[in-house]
Motif scaffolding. Structure first.
Motif, mmCIF file in Angstrom:
data_model
loop_
_atom_site.group_PDB
_atom_site.id
_atom_site.type_symbol
_atom_site.label_atom_id
_atom_site.label_comp_id
_atom_site.label_asym_id
_atom_site.label_seq_id
_atom_site.Cartn_x
_atom_site.Cartn_y
_atom_site.Cartn_z
ATOM 1 N N MET A 1 0.839 -1.175 0.000
ATOM 2 C CA MET A 1 0.000 0.000 0.000
ATOM 3 C C MET A 1 0.891 1.248 0.000
ATOM 4 S SD MET A 1 -2.851 1.208 2.726
ATOM 5 C CE MET A 1 -4.305 0.708 1.857
ATOM 6 N N THR A 2 0.578 2.174 -0.859
ATOM 7 C CA THR A 2 1.334 3.415 -0.981
ATOM 8 C C THR A 2 0.571 4.523 -0.271
ATOM 9 O OG1 THR A 2 2.145 2.652 -3.119
ATOM 10 C CG2 THR A 2 2.414 4.990 -2.626
ATOM 11 N N LYS A 3 1.199 5.131 0.723
ATOM 12 C CA LYS A 3 0.554 6.175 1.520
ATOM 13 C C LYS A 3 0.999 7.551 1.051
ATOM 14 C CE LYS A 3 0.540 3.152 5.512
ATOM 15 N NZ LYS A 3 1.133 2.901 6.823
ATOM 16 N N GLY A 4 0.144 8.536 1.265
ATOM 17 C CA GLY A 4 0.446 9.907 0.898
ATOM 18 C C GLY A 4 -0.620 10.458 -0.023
ATOM 19 N N VAL A 5 -0.358 11.642 -0.551
ATOM 20 C CA VAL A 5 -1.312 12.289 -1.444
ATOM 21 C C VAL A 5 -0.610 12.600 -2.759
ATOM 22 C CG1 VAL A 5 -2.819 14.286 -1.769
ATOM 23 C CG2 VAL A 5 -2.535 13.307 0.521
ATOM 24 N N LEU A 6 -1.102 12.004 -3.821
ATOM 25 C CA LEU A 6 -0.556 12.249 -5.150
ATOM 26 C C LEU A 6 -1.581 13.013 -5.962
ATOM 27 C CD1 LEU A 6 1.773 11.534 -7.227
ATOM 28 C CD2 LEU A 6 0.241 9.724 -8.015
ATOM 29 N N ILE B 1 17.408 -7.148 -11.450
ATOM 30 C CA ILE B 1 16.250 -6.529 -12.117
ATOM 31 C C ILE B 1 15.282 -5.949 -11.087
ATOM 32 C CG2 ILE B 1 14.171 -7.113 -13.444
ATOM 33 C CD1 ILE B 1 15.955 -9.123 -14.993
ATOM 34 N N GLU B 2 14.952 -6.731 -10.080
ATOM 35 C CA GLU B 2 13.977 -6.270 -9.087
ATOM 36 C C GLU B 2 14.534 -5.182 -8.174
ATOM 37 O OE1 GLU B 2 10.722 -6.655 -9.024
ATOM 38 O OE2 GLU B 2 10.988 -7.814 -10.850
ATOM 39 N N ILE B 3 15.793 -5.288 -7.800
ATOM 40 C CA ILE B 3 16.386 -4.233 -6.970
ATOM 41 C C ILE B 3 16.416 -2.916 -7.737
ATOM 42 C CG2 ILE B 3 18.530 -3.436 -5.880
ATOM 43 C CD1 ILE B 3 19.004 -6.397 -5.067
ATOM 44 N N GLU B 4 16.783 -2.948 -9.010
ATOM 45 C CA GLU B 4 16.806 -1.713 -9.800
ATOM 46 C C GLU B 4 15.415 -1.098 -9.924
ATOM 47 O OE1 GLU B 4 20.785 -2.498 -12.536
ATOM 48 O OE2 GLU B 4 18.825 -2.600 -13.515
ATOM 49 N N ALA B 5 14.427 -1.893 -10.329
ATOM 50 C CA ALA B 5 13.077 -1.353 -10.524
ATOM 51 C C ALA B 5 12.473 -0.861 -9.216
ATOM 52 C CB ALA B 5 12.176 -2.405 -11.174
ATOM 53 N N GLU B 6 12.679 -1.593 -8.151
ATOM 54 C CA GLU B 6 12.105 -1.181 -6.870
ATOM 55 C C GLU B 6 12.832 0.031 -6.298
ATOM 56 O OE1 GLU B 6 9.015 -1.233 -4.367
ATOM 57 O OE2 GLU B 6 9.280 -2.578 -6.080
ATOM 58 N N SER B 7 14.130 0.143 -6.530
ATOM 59 C CA SER B 7 14.871 1.336 -6.103
ATOM 60 C C SER B 7 14.369 2.565 -6.846
ATOM 61 C CB SER B 7 16.372 1.149 -6.354
ATOM 62 O OG SER B 7 16.879 0.107 -5.571
ATOM 63 N N ILE B 8 14.099 2.415 -8.117
ATOM 64 C CA ILE B 8 13.549 3.519 -8.917
ATOM 65 C C ILE B 8 12.189 3.926 -8.364
ATOM 66 C CG2 ILE B 8 12.601 4.075 -11.202
ATOM 67 C CD1 ILE B 8 14.962 2.216 -12.301
ATOM 68 N N ALA B 9 11.328 2.945 -8.101
ATOM 69 C CA ALA B 9 9.999 3.242 -7.553
ATOM 70 C C ALA B 9 10.119 3.954 -6.203
ATOM 71 C CB ALA B 9 9.186 1.957 -7.417
ATOM 72 N N TYR B 10 11.036 3.491 -5.372
ATOM 73 C CA TYR B 10 11.231 4.113 -4.066
ATOM 74 C C TYR B 10 11.647 5.576 -4.212
ATOM 75 C CZ TYR B 10 13.260 5.439 0.367
ATOM 76 O OH TYR B 10 13.566 6.128 1.518
ATOM 77 N N LEU B 11 12.657 5.825 -5.027
ATOM 78 C CA LEU B 11 13.168 7.191 -5.181
ATOM 79 C C LEU B 11 12.121 8.135 -5.753
ATOM 80 C CD1 LEU B 11 16.747 6.387 -6.514
ATOM 81 C CD2 LEU B 11 16.178 7.404 -4.289
ATOM 82 N N VAL B 12 11.466 7.722 -6.829
ATOM 83 C CA VAL B 12 10.473 8.590 -7.480
ATOM 84 C C VAL B 12 9.298 8.847 -6.541
ATOM 85 C CG1 VAL B 12 8.844 8.794 -9.403
ATOM 86 C CG2 VAL B 12 11.150 7.903 -9.804
ATOM 87 N N CYS B 13 8.756 7.796 -5.958
ATOM 88 C CA CYS B 13 7.598 7.965 -5.080
ATOM 89 C C CYS B 13 7.949 8.797 -3.850
ATOM 90 C CB CYS B 13 7.038 6.609 -4.685
ATOM 91 S SG CYS B 13 6.224 5.757 -6.055
ATOM 92 N N ASN B 14 9.097 8.551 -3.274
ATOM 93 C CA ASN B 14 9.521 9.310 -2.106
ATOM 94 C C ASN B 14 9.595 10.795 -2.426
ATOM 95 O OD1 ASN B 14 11.858 10.487 -0.289
ATOM 96 N ND2 ASN B 14 10.961 8.731 0.798
ATOM 97 N N ARG B 15 10.128 11.125 -3.585
ATOM 98 C CA ARG B 15 10.240 12.542 -3.972
ATOM 99 C C ARG B 15 8.877 13.153 -4.290
ATOM 100 N NH1 ARG B 15 15.070 14.949 -5.264
ATOM 101 N NH2 ARG B 15 14.217 15.866 -7.161
ATOM 102 N N MET B 16 7.881 12.305 -4.554
ATOM 103 C CA MET B 16 6.510 12.772 -4.773
ATOM 104 C C MET B 16 5.731 12.832 -3.457
ATOM 105 S SD MET B 16 5.857 13.479 -7.898
ATOM 106 C CE MET B 16 6.801 13.365 -9.405
ATOM 107 N N GLY B 17 6.409 12.518 -2.345
ATOM 108 C CA GLY B 17 5.757 12.551 -1.044
ATOM 109 C C GLY B 17 4.978 11.287 -0.712
ATOM 110 N N LEU B 18 5.269 10.207 -1.419
ATOM 111 C CA LEU B 18 4.569 8.950 -1.191
ATOM 112 C C LEU B 18 5.449 7.979 -0.418
ATOM 113 C CD1 LEU B 18 3.029 8.436 -4.743
ATOM 114 C CD2 LEU B 18 1.931 9.433 -2.727
ATOM 115 N N GLU B 19 4.830 7.247 0.470
ATOM 116 C CA GLU B 19 5.530 6.232 1.253
ATOM 117 C C GLU B 19 5.117 4.862 0.731
ATOM 118 O OE1 GLU B 19 5.438 4.480 5.761
ATOM 119 O OE2 GLU B 19 4.996 6.606 5.487
ATOM 120 N N THR B 20 6.087 4.120 0.248
ATOM 121 C CA THR B 20 5.816 2.795 -0.302
ATOM 122 C C THR B 20 6.362 1.720 0.639
ATOM 123 O OG1 THR B 20 7.901 2.622 -1.507
ATOM 124 C CG2 THR B 20 6.084 3.722 -2.650
ATOM 125 N N SER B 21 6.121 0.488 0.282
ATOM 126 C CA SER B 21 6.676 -0.634 1.043
ATOM 127 C C SER B 21 7.986 -1.107 0.418
ATOM 128 C CB SER B 21 5.666 -1.774 1.100
ATOM 129 O OG SER B 21 5.313 -2.173 -0.211
#
Length: 158
Positions: A1-6, A94-114
């Protein structure tokens, strides 16, 4: 679940800008545990399918993860792609790269991911980090983040 406001506009712009690079977005009803997937198609494009039952934040974080796979070259390239083809990498890479990208982008958008717990599953205690590309992670993260902003300019070779 991704928390925050997008802001929904970020998701819509990202989808629109992905389409300019022959990446088709669609939503499908999937099992709750399936967030989405990216694949190449027989014609010259990629498809990203996202679980239609997901809320806005989860759709966005899943889209970013799947675009991370595409732009990292995990699925190859198209004739007009700006990214390098990087087929045959280990699953952990593959998974570490894609998930790291998701973490960085979402975090900078103010979203908290798992992402942190997801990444922890791939990184074994007291073992070396797999041979991931930090350059790819940072380049692709920046690119996907920019896709959601007004005035984005594609690197597409068309």
């Amino acid at each position: 679940m991704t928390k925050g406001v997008l802001n929904e506009t970020v998701l819509l712009r990202t989808i629109k800008n992905a389409s300019k690079e022959d990446i088709i977005y669609k939503e499908d009803l999937m099992h709750k545990a399936n967030a989405g997937y990216a694949t190449t198609r027989k014609i010259d494009n990629f498809l990203v399918a996202i679980n239609s039952s997901y809320q806005l934040n989860d759709k966005y974080s899943t889209l970013v993860h799947e675009l991370g796979h595409i732009y990292s070259g995990h699925l190859g390239t198209l004739s007009n792609s700006w990214w390098a083809q990087r087929l045959g990498l280990e699953h952990d890479v593959i998974e570490i790269e894609a998930e790291s990208i998701a973490y960085l982008v979402c975090n900078r958008m103010g979203l908290e991911t798992s992402s942190d717990s997801y990444l922890a599953n791939y990184i074994k205690k007291n073992q070396p980090l797999p041979n991931i590309s930090l350059d790819t992670i940072l380049t692709v993260s920046n690119y996907i983040e920019q896709m959601g902003i007004l005035g984005f300019r594609s690197k597409n070779k068309k």
